[in-house]
Design a protein around this motif. Structure first.
Motif, mmCIF file in Angstrom:
data_model
loop_
_atom_site.group_PDB
_atom_site.id
_atom_site.type_symbol
_atom_site.label_atom_id
_atom_site.label_comp_id
_atom_site.label_asym_id
_atom_site.label_seq_id
_atom_site.Cartn_x
_atom_site.Cartn_y
_atom_site.Cartn_z
ATOM 1 N N CYS A 230 0.854 -1.225 0.038
ATOM 2 C CA CYS A 230 -0.023 0.060 -0.238
ATOM 3 C C CYS A 230 0.875 1.385 0.148
ATOM 4 O O CYS A 230 0.646 2.093 -0.848
ATOM 5 N N GLY A 231 2.026 1.055 0.775
ATOM 6 C CA GLY A 231 3.018 2.156 0.696
ATOM 7 C C GLY A 231 3.585 2.504 -0.444
ATOM 8 O O GLY A 231 3.685 3.777 -0.962
ATOM 9 N N PHE A 232 3.977 1.517 -1.457
ATOM 10 C CA PHE A 232 4.675 1.776 -2.364
ATOM 11 C C PHE A 232 3.545 2.256 -3.764
ATOM 12 O O PHE A 232 3.885 3.090 -4.353
ATOM 13 N N ALA A 233 2.316 1.649 -3.454
ATOM 14 C CA ALA A 233 1.353 2.389 -4.401
ATOM 15 C C ALA A 233 1.048 4.018 -4.001
ATOM 16 O O ALA A 233 0.849 4.659 -5.239
ATOM 17 N N GLY A 234 1.334 4.089 -2.843
ATOM 18 C CA GLY A 234 1.016 5.453 -2.539
ATOM 19 C C GLY A 234 2.188 6.407 -3.073
ATOM 20 O O GLY A 234 1.914 7.543 -3.602
ATOM 21 N N PHE A 235 3.309 5.822 -3.086
ATOM 22 C CA PHE A 235 4.698 6.456 -3.614
ATOM 23 C C PHE A 235 4.259 6.676 -4.966
ATOM 24 O O PHE A 235 4.755 7.700 -5.548
ATOM 25 N N LEU A 236 4.074 5.611 -5.906
ATOM 26 C CA LEU A 236 4.041 5.463 -7.098
ATOM 27 C C LEU A 236 2.913 6.657 -7.592
ATOM 28 O O LEU A 236 3.077 7.470 -8.452
ATOM 29 N N SER A 237 1.891 6.810 -6.591
ATOM 30 C CA SER A 237 0.790 7.661 -7.075
ATOM 31 C C SER A 237 1.335 9.334 -7.183
ATOM 32 O O SER A 237 0.656 10.175 -7.677
ATOM 33 N N GLN A 238 2.493 9.430 -6.490
ATOM 34 C CA GLN A 238 2.969 10.898 -6.465
ATOM 35 C C GLN A 238 3.988 11.034 -7.690
ATOM 36 O O GLN A 238 4.364 12.283 -7.709
ATOM 37 N N LEU A 239 4.287 10.036 -8.333
ATOM 38 C CA LEU A 239 5.471 10.319 -9.456
ATOM 39 C C LEU A 239 4.515 10.711 -10.586
ATOM 40 O O LEU A 239 3.901 9.894 -11.191
ATOM 41 N N ARG A 240 4.913 11.999 -11.083
ATOM 42 C CA ARG A 240 4.271 12.652 -12.167
ATOM 43 C C ARG A 240 5.042 11.785 -13.473
ATOM 44 O O ARG A 240 6.301 11.842 -13.644
ATOM 45 N N GLY A 241 4.312 11.799 -14.483
ATOM 46 C CA GLY A 241 4.864 11.074 -15.910
ATOM 47 C C GLY A 241 5.026 11.937 -16.901
ATOM 48 O O GLY A 241 5.726 11.911 -17.882
ATOM 49 N N THR A 242 4.495 13.281 -16.779
ATOM 50 C CA THR A 242 4.697 14.415 -17.604
ATOM 51 C C THR A 242 5.152 15.644 -16.834
ATOM 52 O O THR A 242 4.813 15.845 -15.516
ATOM 53 N N GLU A 243 5.682 16.511 -17.443
ATOM 54 C CA GLU A 243 6.041 17.869 -16.993
ATOM 55 C C GLU A 243 5.194 18.807 -17.168
ATOM 56 O O GLU A 243 4.404 18.698 -18.476
ATOM 57 N N SER A 244 4.729 19.509 -16.179
ATOM 58 C CA SER A 244 3.939 20.899 -16.437
ATOM 59 C C SER A 244 4.369 21.895 -15.642
ATOM 60 O O SER A 244 4.949 21.911 -14.589
ATOM 61 N N ARG A 245 4.064 23.089 -16.188
ATOM 62 C CA ARG A 245 4.551 24.392 -15.662
ATOM 63 C C ARG A 245 3.927 24.548 -14.624
ATOM 64 O O ARG A 245 2.938 24.131 -14.288
ATOM 65 N N PRO A 246 4.617 25.233 -13.395
ATOM 66 C CA PRO A 246 4.001 25.436 -12.144
ATOM 67 C C PRO A 246 2.669 26.626 -12.362
ATOM 68 O O PRO A 246 2.782 27.366 -13.273
ATOM 69 N N SER A 247 2.030 26.336 -11.570
ATOM 70 C CA SER A 247 0.665 27.057 -11.548
ATOM 71 C C SER A 247 0.595 28.485 -11.183
ATOM 72 O O SER A 247 -0.218 29.311 -11.139
ATOM 73 N N ARG A 248 1.815 28.902 -10.479
ATOM 74 C CA ARG A 248 1.931 29.848 -9.870
ATOM 75 C C ARG A 248 3.454 30.146 -9.734
ATOM 76 O O ARG A 248 4.396 29.412 -9.991
ATOM 77 N N THR A 249 3.911 31.558 -9.557
ATOM 78 C CA THR A 249 5.195 32.034 -9.419
ATOM 79 C C THR A 249 5.574 32.017 -8.006
ATOM 80 O O THR A 249 4.589 31.744 -7.166
ATOM 81 N N ALA A 250 6.749 31.958 -7.563
ATOM 82 C CA ALA A 250 7.260 32.041 -6.260
ATOM 83 C C ALA A 250 8.558 32.994 -5.898
ATOM 84 O O ALA A 250 8.822 33.782 -7.182
ATOM 85 N N ASP A 251 8.821 33.113 -4.613
ATOM 86 C CA ASP A 251 9.868 33.914 -4.504
ATOM 87 C C ASP A 251 11.269 33.624 -5.162
ATOM 88 O O ASP A 251 12.118 34.340 -5.324
ATOM 89 N N GLY A 252 11.425 32.155 -4.819
ATOM 90 C CA GLY A 252 12.667 31.734 -5.329
ATOM 91 C C GLY A 252 12.413 30.388 -5.954
ATOM 92 O O GLY A 252 11.417 29.624 -5.799
#
Length: 237
Positions: free
Chosen positions: A34-56
């Motif tokens: 279950c932990g490994f499945a949760g870990f895999l769910s966090q791995l993005r398969g495509t790149e996408s630009r941040p939805s907002r800017t940041a200080d750094g």
């Protein structure tokens, strides 16, 4: 008729221990799965630009195209300054400049190099110093997709007062074929999962005052308890 619990209770001690051991092993395997499945769910398969800017922006070195992608974000105005954390002690700005000739002006004005960090935990400690010195309240974090969950764990523990916005870099091998079909990528993902679990356990122990692996270069006071790393990362997007 004798019930199953009564039969187990009346069984020899060796048999009871055997049943208990098997039960624990099964529970451990289920929890790990279950932990490994949760870990895999966090791995993005495509790149996408941040939805907002940041200080750094901070990029953790170690994977292909991480620095160039971070420089593109800086050039696009997603942050005021960029920290390249984990630069080899013998590497200078000129070495990075040669690899990124189109970004010379940005390298001269808006990029800081951290040569002290040697692992993800020290990346977090050095990033915290850098961000606090500049009064930054939000950071875009650039690292490989498989490394992002552990990076967020370490960074959010070190800087609970700073909003983290993940930008996961997806390598060519990850794009070209399923991660489980390549033995090298499979070993990488499994190894990273083990490190991720170890990081989660360590920071949760630290949250209750049991920081048994405190690093010498981590001289600031222990961070306050934080919400789960995955939830914080998602809320930042």
């Amino acid at each position: 008729m004798t019930s199953q619990p009564d039969a187990l209770a009346s069984a020899p001690p060796r048999k009871r221990w055997g049943v208990a051991t098997v039960s624990v092993l099964v529970a451990a395997v289920v929890a790990a799965g279950c932990g490994f499945a949760g870990f895999l769910s966090q791995l993005r398969g495509t790149e996408s630009r941040p939805s907002r800017t940041a200080d750094g922006i901070v990029v953790l070195t170690g994977g292909s195209s991480r620095v160039s992608d971070a420089m593109e974000l800086l050039a696009g105005g997603y942050g005021k300054r960029l920290l390249i954390s984990g630069v080899h002690p013998l590497s200078g700005a000129s070495d990075i400049s040669r690899s990124l000739p189109d970004n010379q002006s940005l390298l001269n004005c808006c990029v800081d190099l951290d040569r002290s960090a040697v692992n993800t935990r020290s990346n977090a400690a050095e990033t915290r110093r850098w961000a606090h010195e500049r009064g930054f309240k939000s950071l875009i974090v650039v690292t490989s997709n498989y490394h992002m969950p552990r990076a967020i764990v370490e960074l959010s523990h070190a800087m609970p007062d700073i909003t983290l916005i993940p930008f996961a870099v997806v390598g060519d091998k990850w794009r070209e074929e399923p991660w489980w079909s390549n033995s090298a990528t499979l070993r990488l993902v499994l190894s990273e999962y083990v490190k991720y679990v170890a990081a989660e356990v360590r920071v949760r122990l630290a949250d209750i005052g049991l920081d048994v692996m405190r690093e010498a270069n981590d001289s600031l006071p222990p961070a306050a308890p934080r919400p789960p790393a995955t939830a914080q990362a998602n809320s930042a997007n």
